[in-house]
Design a protein around this motif. Structure first.
Motif, PDB file in Angstrom:
ATOM      1  N   ALA A  51      -6.998 -25.348 -81.150  1.00  0.00           N
ATOM      2  CA  ALA A  51      -6.234 -26.498 -81.623  1.00  0.00           C
ATOM      3  C   ALA A  51      -7.156 -27.437 -82.389  1.00  0.00           C
ATOM      4  O   ALA A  51      -8.266 -27.734 -81.954  1.00  0.00           O
ATOM      5  CB  ALA A  51      -5.573 -27.227 -80.461  1.00  0.00           C
ATOM      6  N   GLU A  52      -6.689 -27.899 -83.533  1.00  0.00           N
ATOM      7  CA  GLU A  52      -7.465 -28.783 -84.394  1.00  0.00           C
ATOM      8  C   GLU A  52      -7.174 -30.238 -84.034  1.00  0.00           C
ATOM      9  O   GLU A  52      -6.017 -30.634 -83.880  1.00  0.00           O
ATOM     10  CB  GLU A  52      -7.101 -28.533 -85.856  1.00  0.00           C
ATOM     11  N   LYS A  53      -8.230 -31.045 -83.892  1.00  0.00           N
ATOM     12  CA  LYS A  53      -8.048 -32.462 -83.607  1.00  0.00           C
ATOM     13  C   LYS A  53      -7.805 -33.224 -84.903  1.00  0.00           C
ATOM     14  O   LYS A  53      -8.566 -33.097 -85.867  1.00  0.00           O
ATOM     15  CB  LYS A  53      -9.277 -33.031 -82.898  1.00  0.00           C
ATOM     16  N   LEU A  54      -6.727 -34.018 -84.917  1.00  0.00           N
ATOM     17  CA  LEU A  54      -6.381 -34.811 -86.095  1.00  0.00           C
ATOM     18  C   LEU A  54      -6.346 -36.287 -85.731  1.00  0.00           C
ATOM     19  O   LEU A  54      -6.184 -36.649 -84.565  1.00  0.00           O
ATOM     20  CB  LEU A  54      -5.018 -34.383 -86.647  1.00  0.00           C
ATOM     21  N   SER A  55      -6.487 -37.136 -86.740  1.00  0.00           N
ATOM     22  CA  SER A  55      -6.378 -38.582 -86.543  1.00  0.00           C
ATOM     23  C   SER A  55      -4.934 -39.004 -86.752  1.00  0.00           C
ATOM     24  O   SER A  55      -4.232 -38.470 -87.613  1.00  0.00           O
ATOM     25  CB  SER A  55      -7.281 -39.324 -87.535  1.00  0.00           C
ATOM     26  N   ILE A  56      -4.505 -39.956 -85.959  1.00  0.00           N
ATOM     27  CA  ILE A  56      -3.135 -40.457 -86.098  1.00  0.00           C
ATOM     28  C   ILE A  56      -2.986 -41.081 -87.482  1.00  0.00           C
ATOM     29  O   ILE A  56      -3.802 -41.898 -87.899  1.00  0.00           O
ATOM     30  CB  ILE A  56      -2.848 -41.500 -85.011  1.00  0.00           C
ATOM     31  N   PRO A  57      -1.956 -40.702 -88.228  1.00  0.00           N
ATOM     32  CA  PRO A  57      -1.805 -41.244 -89.595  1.00  0.00           C
ATOM     33  C   PRO A  57      -1.608 -42.750 -89.585  1.00  0.00           C
ATOM     34  O   PRO A  57      -0.921 -43.299 -88.711  1.00  0.00           O
ATOM     35  CB  PRO A  57      -0.568 -40.518 -90.126  1.00  0.00           C
ATOM     36  N   SER A  58      -2.225 -43.425 -90.532  1.00  0.00           N
ATOM     37  CA  SER A  58      -2.079 -44.876 -90.654  1.00  0.00           C
ATOM     38  C   SER A  58      -0.730 -45.197 -91.287  1.00  0.00           C
ATOM     39  O   SER A  58      -0.098 -44.332 -91.918  1.00  0.00           O
ATOM     40  CB  SER A  58      -3.206 -45.435 -91.522  1.00  0.00           C
ATOM     41  N   PRO A  59      -0.250 -46.436 -91.140  1.00  0.00           N
ATOM     42  CA  PRO A  59       1.014 -46.812 -91.789  1.00  0.00           C
ATOM     43  C   PRO A  59       0.993 -46.578 -93.299  1.00  0.00           C
ATOM     44  O   PRO A  59       2.005 -46.172 -93.877  1.00  0.00           O
ATOM     45  CB  PRO A  59       1.143 -48.303 -91.453  1.00  0.00           C
ATOM     46  N   GLU A  60      -0.163 -46.816 -93.907  1.00  0.00           N
ATOM     47  CA  GLU A  60      -0.262 -46.603 -95.357  1.00  0.00           C
ATOM     48  C   GLU A  60      -0.089 -45.127 -95.714  1.00  0.00           C
ATOM     49  O   GLU A  60       0.577 -44.786 -96.710  1.00  0.00           O
ATOM     50  CB  GLU A  60      -1.615 -47.120 -95.863  1.00  0.00           C
ATOM     51  N   ASP A  61      -0.669 -44.230 -94.892  1.00  0.00           N
ATOM     52  CA  ASP A  61      -0.501 -42.792 -95.126  1.00  0.00           C
ATOM     53  C   ASP A  61       0.960 -42.375 -94.992  1.00  0.00           C
ATOM     54  O   ASP A  61       1.472 -41.571 -95.771  1.00  0.00           O
ATOM     55  CB  ASP A  61      -1.363 -41.989 -94.136  1.00  0.00           C
ATOM     56  N   VAL A  62       1.629 -42.930 -93.968  1.00  0.00           N
ATOM     57  CA  VAL A  62       3.039 -42.592 -93.754  1.00  0.00           C
ATOM     58  C   VAL A  62       3.894 -43.089 -94.907  1.00  0.00           C
ATOM     59  O   VAL A  62       4.788 -42.373 -95.388  1.00  0.00           O
ATOM     60  CB  VAL A  62       3.527 -43.193 -92.417  1.00  0.00           C
ATOM     61  N   ILE A  63       3.627 -44.310 -95.373  1.00  0.00           N
ATOM     62  CA  ILE A  63       4.400 -44.863 -96.496  1.00  0.00           C
ATOM     63  C   ILE A  63       4.205 -44.028 -97.752  1.00  0.00           C
ATOM     64  O   ILE A  63       5.150 -43.773 -98.506  1.00  0.00           O
ATOM     65  CB  ILE A  63       3.995 -46.331 -96.747  1.00  0.00           C
ATOM     66  N   ASP A  64       2.969 -43.569 -97.998  1.00  0.00           N
ATOM     67  CA  ASP A  64       2.714 -42.706 -99.160  1.00  0.00           C
ATOM     68  C   ASP A  64       3.541 -41.417 -99.076  1.00  0.00           C
ATOM     69  O   ASP A  64       4.093 -40.951-100.083  1.00  0.00           O
ATOM     70  CB  ASP A  64       1.227 -42.369 -99.255  1.00  0.00           C
ATOM     71  N   CYS A  65       3.617 -40.835 -97.880  1.00  0.00           N
ATOM     72  CA  CYS A  65       4.424 -39.619 -97.697  1.00  0.00           C
ATOM     73  C   CYS A  65       5.908 -39.897 -97.913  1.00  0.00           C
ATOM     74  O   CYS A  65       6.632 -39.086 -98.504  1.00  0.00           O
ATOM     75  CB  CYS A  65       4.202 -39.036 -96.303  1.00  0.00           C
ATOM     76  N   LYS A  66       6.366 -41.039 -97.445  1.00  0.00           N
ATOM     77  CA  LYS A  66       7.764 -41.410 -97.659  1.00  0.00           C
ATOM     78  C   LYS A  66       8.074 -41.560 -99.144  1.00  0.00           C
ATOM     79  O   LYS A  66       9.124 -41.117 -99.624  1.00  0.00           O
ATOM     80  CB  LYS A  66       8.077 -42.720 -96.928  1.00  0.00           C
ATOM     81  N   LYS A  67       7.161 -42.185 -99.860  1.00  0.00           N
ATOM     82  CA  LYS A  67       7.362 -42.354-101.300  1.00  0.00           C
ATOM     83  C   LYS A  67       7.446 -41.001-102.002  1.00  0.00           C
ATOM     84  O   LYS A  67       8.274 -40.790-102.896  1.00  0.00           O
ATOM     85  CB  LYS A  67       6.210 -43.184-101.891  1.00  0.00           C
ATOM     86  N   GLN A  68       6.576 -40.072-101.582  1.00  0.00           N
ATOM     87  CA  GLN A  68       6.593 -38.746-102.175  1.00  0.00           C
ATOM     88  C   GLN A  68       7.926 -38.040-101.907  1.00  0.00           C
ATOM     89  O   GLN A  68       8.485 -37.369-102.782  1.00  0.00           O
ATOM     90  CB  GLN A  68       5.427 -37.909-101.624  1.00  0.00           C
ATOM     91  N   LYS A  69       8.451 -38.199-100.678  1.00  0.00           N
ATOM     92  CA  LYS A  69       9.744 -37.608-100.348  1.00  0.00           C
ATOM     93  C   LYS A  69      10.858 -38.187-101.212  1.00  0.00           C
ATOM     94  O   LYS A  69      11.730 -37.468-101.695  1.00  0.00           O
ATOM     95  CB  LYS A  69      10.075 -37.855 -98.866  1.00  0.00           C
ATOM     96  N   ILE A  70      10.818 -39.515-101.395  1.00  0.00           N
ATOM     97  CA  ILE A  70      11.839 -40.176-102.215  1.00  0.00           C
ATOM     98  C   ILE A  70      11.790 -39.655-103.645  1.00  0.00           C
ATOM     99  O   ILE A  70      12.833 -39.392-104.271  1.00  0.00           O
ATOM    100  CB  ILE A  70      11.645 -41.706-102.181  1.00  0.00           C
ATOM    101  N   VAL A  71      10.579 -39.488-104.177  1.00  0.00           N
ATOM    102  CA  VAL A  71      10.433 -38.971-105.549  1.00  0.00           C
ATOM    103  C   VAL A  71      11.005 -37.558-105.660  1.00  0.00           C
ATOM    104  O   VAL A  71      11.761 -37.242-106.590  1.00  0.00           O
ATOM    105  CB  VAL A  71       8.944 -38.996-105.967  1.00  0.00           C
ATOM    106  N   GLU A  72      10.661 -36.688-104.694  1.00  0.00           N
ATOM    107  CA  GLU A  72      11.149 -35.308-104.750  1.00  0.00           C
ATOM    108  C   GLU A  72      12.667 -35.229-104.595  1.00  0.00           C
ATOM    109  O   GLU A  72      13.340 -34.489-105.320  1.00  0.00           O
ATOM    110  CB  GLU A  72      10.470 -34.492-103.645  1.00  0.00           C
TER     111      GLU A  72
END
Length: 625
Positions: free
Chosen positions: A368-389
């Protein structure tokens, strides 16, 4: 079917059974099937089969039963006990698909279903019953089920039934079966209780174990996040918002946790539902139908309730609570990454659980790979990308003529880009605000922490102004639909409100925890935040926290009130008076907490100057005496 050396035809099965297997597409038997089927086709052989989940145990005992019983006898010849309703239905359907054109009646009997329909089917005659212990025992006590002609008694997932507390029911059922029957047990693990049942009810049994193989699924990407218990909900929200096309199951340890997480997700706007043992059969079937039809994309479930679930194409599995057993971990992770498709298995691990999780990975040969919890800014960037697509896909499809006319009427001479931006802002209002995500203590980035502190300044000023003018009469009393019976304490309730809602210590006053419910006082600003956090959409049930019904009472000191109480022989309710020397305790810890955070590390909070001065005065008075 070809008579191959390693195929089903080499196990001694009849042509009818081989034809049924060929129709189902079964060609190569699994290891447990190769070992068990030839033995069970022999007379008077009893078996305890230990194999991992998903290795074909149902066919290992189902095929010999089909071969050995006579259809159309209208007497129960085989009884198969399963831990859950879903697994009973699944096993019954699987055996029914293996019988071919034989005249064998197979019926699932489980709690939550219509008793009248089950009685009707039992009166018409049944050859094989697949049921849960509780409902089978109920029929035996009603004398609506007889097991005098029983040939096979099977305990499927025996370890799960023992964990669920069915051992007494199982023993009572087996007492009603004939001594000359053949008993079979199949289990993923082999606890001592199973061996005791074997010694009591089985004659000369054979123990069959299959070798543990590399259980890691190559199509499943296993990751984990190190997160405090009180931050799990926030971490879960960020992950759900960041992942694309999430369609999965969130596993919890208890029914209460399952309900609370499900309600929280629904309140936050996710298409989710909770599945556990307290739901009626109809409610469970409705939820599973919605999940299969993808009307909901998130299923919050306990391990017991998820047994036998047949949901395909899951993209994610989330272990909200780390499993107690490595076998359970494999069972959870194995629900995604099937049929050649990729999946993701996510596990939340608290700092004190790191050693236990390492043991699970080592035992199951998983990585199992250890990951860092995404920051609010990272989540917002992903949301924006979803909206664009999504927007590009909608635009490329093109509108109908009716909507073209509406667009011309709305736009008139306005700029198209400005109009489209206004439409996006209205549609996704609030979705791109980073302040909707609460801070995760101990795992925040420095920049994120600074931004949060700046954003919260105005809110703190508003609360401070309110608190300065606050009095007992202006405080808001809240009712919490949980109490001691649910494992709630003053400290636990305070921690939940502080860590999850974001209120402060000194904003919570007079917390009272009863057996079934609790009360607390707070200012109106914090009350609105708490009520908003625990709000539930209409039609989804009652929220956990509501405003309490407070009635103003006359003073206990009035002569009229005293006379009335004396007449009615009531005990007066005198107003609570706090001793002056305990005022400092109310300022520091109004509800008796002496530790902070989710871990009881035994740290003691030192008293302030007022406490020390009080002790000095008390000592001087004693000295004068």
């Amino acid at each position: 079917m070809e008579n191959t050396e390693n195929g089903f035809s080499s196990l001694g099965l009849s042509e009818k059974t081989l034809e049924a297997l060929e129709k189902k597409g079964f060609v190569e038997p699994t290891e447990i099937q190769k070992l068990c089927i030839p033995l069970l086709l022999e007379e008077n052989t009893e078996v305890i089969g230990q194999a991992q989940t998903g290795t074909g145990k149902t066919a290992a005992f189902g095929l010999p039963i089909i071969e050995k019983i006579d259809g159309g006898q209208k007497e129960v010849q085989a009884l198969i006990l399963c831990p859950t309703r879903e697994l009973a239905i699944q096993v019954a359907d699987e055996i029914d698909s293996l019988k071919g054109d034989r005249n064998i009646v197979i019926v699932p009997i489980y709690g939550g279903a219509s008793m009248e329909n089950q009685l009707k089917r039992l009166r018409n005659g049944v050859d094989v019953i697949v049921g849960t212990p509780g409902r089978i025992l109920d029929h035996l006590r009603r004398k609506t089920l007889k097991l005098d002609d029983l040939k096979f008694a099977v305990l499927d997932e025996a370890d799960e039934m023992l964990d669920m507390g069915f051992i007494e029911d199982i023993e009572a059922i087996l007492e009603e079966t004939p001594a000359e029957k053949r008993m079979l047990m199949f289990s993923a693990t082999m606890p001592k209780e199973i061996q005791k049942i074997a010694e009591r009810f089985m004659k000369n049994y054979l123990l069959i174990r299959t070798e543990k193989k590399d259980t890691s699924n190559t199509n499943t990407h296993q990751v984990y996040y190190e997160v405090r218990e009180n931050d799990k909900i926030e971490a879960l929200s960020r992950i759900l918002d960041k992942e694309v096309g999430f369609y999965g199951v969130i596993f919890c340890r208890t029914k209460l946790q399952c309900d609370e997480i499900g309600n929280t997700l629904i309140t936050r706007g996710y298409e989710a539902a909770a599945l556990h043992g307290d739901l009626s059969q109809r409610e469970r079937e409705v939820i599973l139908k919605k999940m299969r039809e993808k009307r909901i994309s998130i299923l919050v479930a306990t391990d017991v309730a998820s047994r036998g679930l047949d949901i395909q194409e899951l993209t994610h599995v989330i272990n909200f609570s780390i499993p107690e057993d490595p076998e359970v971990y494999i069972h959870r992770v194995g629900r995604t990454g099937r049929a050649g498709k990729e999946g993701t298995a996510i596990t939340f691990v608290t700092p004190r659980e790191m050693r236990k999780f390492a043991y699970i990975l080592r035992t199951t040969s998983s990585n199992a790979e250890k990951l860092s919890i995404p920051s609010p800014e990272d989540v917002i960037d992903c949301k924006k990308q979803k909206i664009v697509e999504e927007g590009k896909a909608i635009v490329s499809a093109g509108p109908d003529d009716e909507y073209m006319k509406l667009a011309f009427d709305i736009l008139e001479s306005k700029d198209a880009f400005m109009a489209f931006a206004s439409l996006l802002q209205h549609t996704y209002k609030g979705a791109l605000d980073p302040r909707q995500y609460k801070p995760i203590k101990g795992f925040e980035r420095k920049e994120e922490k600074k931004n949060r502190e700046k954003a919260a300044t105005s809110d703190r000023k508003e609360r401070k102004h309110f608190d300065r003018d606050a009095s007992p009469e202006t405080m808001t009393r809240l009712f919490v639909a949980r109490g001691r019976k649910d494992g709630l304490t003053k400290r636990g309730l305070a921690n939940i409100l502080i860590d999850q809602v974001g209120v402060r210590d000194d904003e919570l006053v007079d917390i009272e925890v009863m057996d079934d419910f609790s009360f607390l006082n707070t200012n109106e600003v914090s009350a609105r935040l708490i009520l908003e956090y625990f709000a539930v959409p209409k039609g989804q049930g009652k929220p956990l926290v509501t405003r309490a019904n407070v009635e103003k009472k006359d003073s206990c000191g009035s002569k009229k009130e005293k006379k009335r109480r004396n007449r009615e022989n009531e005990r007066p309710e005198f107003p609570r008076k706090k001793k002056q020397h305990r005022a400092w305790m109310d300022d520091i810890q109004p509800y008796g907490r002496d530790t902070y955070g989710d871990d009881d590390d035994g740290k003691f909070r030192m008293p302030d100057k007022r406490e020390r001065s009080y002790r000095n005065r008390k000592g001087r008075k004693k000295g004068r005496k």
